[in-house]
Design a protein around this motif. Structure first.
Motif, PDB file in Angstrom:
ATOM      1  N   GLN A 254       0.868  -1.174   0.000  1.00 49.25           N
ATOM      2  CA  GLN A 254       0.000   0.000   0.000  1.00 49.25           C
ATOM      3  C   GLN A 254       0.902   1.221   0.000  1.00 49.25           C
ATOM      4  O   GLN A 254       1.747   1.362   0.889  1.00 49.25           O
TER       5      GLN A 254
ATOM      6  N   SER B  13      -9.333   8.297  -3.760  1.00 44.04           N
ATOM      7  CA  SER B  13      -9.135   6.952  -4.299  1.00 44.04           C
ATOM      8  C   SER B  13      -7.890   6.345  -3.661  1.00 44.04           C
ATOM      9  O   SER B  13      -6.797   6.906  -3.745  1.00 44.04           O
TER      10      SER B  13
ATOM     11  N   ASN C 278      -5.716   2.495  -2.859  1.00 48.25           N
ATOM     12  CA  ASN C 278      -5.622   1.128  -3.345  1.00 48.25           C
ATOM     13  C   ASN C 278      -4.494   0.352  -2.694  1.00 48.25           C
ATOM     14  O   ASN C 278      -3.565   0.917  -2.118  1.00 48.25           O
TER      15      ASN C 278
ATOM     16  N   TYR D  51      -6.042  -6.793  -6.531  1.00 46.05           N
ATOM     17  CA  TYR D  51      -6.077  -5.341  -6.388  1.00 46.05           C
ATOM     18  C   TYR D  51      -7.298  -4.959  -5.578  1.00 46.05           C
ATOM     19  O   TYR D  51      -8.408  -5.414  -5.840  1.00 46.05           O
TER      20      TYR D  51
ATOM     21  N   SER E  59      -9.443  -1.619  -3.778  1.00 43.31           N
ATOM     22  CA  SER E  59      -9.610  -0.163  -3.842  1.00 43.31           C
ATOM     23  C   SER E  59     -10.658   0.307  -2.841  1.00 43.31           C
ATOM     24  O   SER E  59     -11.581  -0.433  -2.502  1.00 43.31           O
TER      25      SER E  59
END
Lengths: 115, 111
Positions: B6, B20, B22, B71, B73
Motif C-alpha cells: 500500500q 481513491s 488502493n 487489487y 480499492s
C-alpha cells in the motif's frame, strides 16, 4: 459497554529491560490478538490467544510472549528490550466463532518508547 | 514479496473531492478484504469489508476487489474534514483472525 481497554497508555523503558502490557477485551469476546505498529507502518500481527492458549504467531522472536487469563484478559511481555521495539502495541478482541473479523475491535494501544 | 503493498504517501484533497486509495496483495487465498480507518493516537476501526471479488457500497464509501489482479480499492465520495485519517487495507483468510495490514494511506481533507 467498555470497549477494548489497554494499560498503560504510555511507557518509557531502557534497552535490556522487560515490559508487560495489559489488555481487557470487549465484553462477550473470547479471543485476544496483539499487534505491533511502528511509526508510519501498518500493524504487524504478533500472536493470538484463545482458551488461554497461543493459537497463532507472527514473525516475532521468543522475546515476545503472552498470556491469557480465565476472564479472557491478556498480557504481552517483551524481554531484553531493543530500540527497535519502540512502537504502538495494539490489542484486538474478537469472537473465535466469527470467521470474518466483522466484530474484531482494537484498543487505543500502548505507546512504548525504548531509550 | 510483502503480503500487502500500500503506497503510504500522504494524500491531501479539498473538501468534496473523491478520494481513491488502493492496495495490492500477493496471496490468492485471501477471501475477505477489510478497510480500517485509524485516527491519530487511536486504534484502527473497521470501516467496511468485502467478500471475494466485487463492489460494496456503504454511504459515501465504496470498496472494490479484483481477485484476478489481486487489487483492492477504496473510494470516498464527497470527502469531509472528518475523513482525515489513515486508511489501512487488511486482507484475511476465511476463519482466520490474523489480519495482514498494508502500511496505510494518510488522507488529509482540507476545508
Amino acid at each position: 459497554d467498555a470497549g477494548v481497554t489497554q494499560s498503560p497508555t504510555h511507557l518509557i523503558k531502557t534497552r535490556g529491560q522487560q515490559v508487560t502490557l495489559r489488555c481487557s477485551p470487549k465484553s462477550g469476546h473470547d479471543t485476544v490478538s496483539w499487534y505491533q505498529q511502528a511509526l508510519g507502518q501498518g500493524p504487524q500481527f504478533i500472536f493470538q490467544y484463545y482458551e488461554e492458549e497461543e493459537r497463532q504467531r507472527g514473525n516475532f522472536p521468543d522475546r515476545f510472549s503472552g498470556h491469557q487469563f480465565p476472564n479472557y484478559s491478556s498480557e504481552l511481555n517483551v524481554n531484553a528490550l531493543l530500540l527497535g521495539d519502540s512502537a504502538l502495541y495494539l490489542c484486538a478482541s474478537s469472537l473465535w466463532a466469527d470467521p470474518t473479523n466483522e466484530k474484531l475491535f482494537f484498543g487505543s494501544g500502548t505507546q512504548l518508547s525504548v531509550l | 514479496q510483502k503480503e500487502v503493498e500500500q503506497d503510504p504517501g500522504p494524500l491531501s484533497v479539498p473538501e468534496g473531492a473523491i478520494v481513491s486509495l488502493n492496495c495490492t496483495y500477493s496471496n490468492s487465498a485471501f477471501q475477505y478484504f477489510m478497510w480500517y480507518r485509524q485516527y491519530s493516537r487511536k486504534g484502527p476501526e473497521l470501516l467496511m469489508y468485502t467478500y471475494s471479488s466485487g463492489n460494496k457500497e456503504d454511504g459515501r464509501f465504496t470498496a472494490q476487489v479484483d481477485k484476478s489482479s489481486k487489487y483492492i480499492s477504496l473510494f470516498i465520495r464527497d470527502s469531509q474534514p472528518s475523513d482525515s485519517a489513515t486508511y489501512l487495507c487488511a486482507p484475511q483468510f476465511y476463519g482466520n483472525n490474523r489480519l495482514a495490514f498494508g502500511k496505510g494511506n494518510q488522507v488529509v481533507v482540507i476545508p
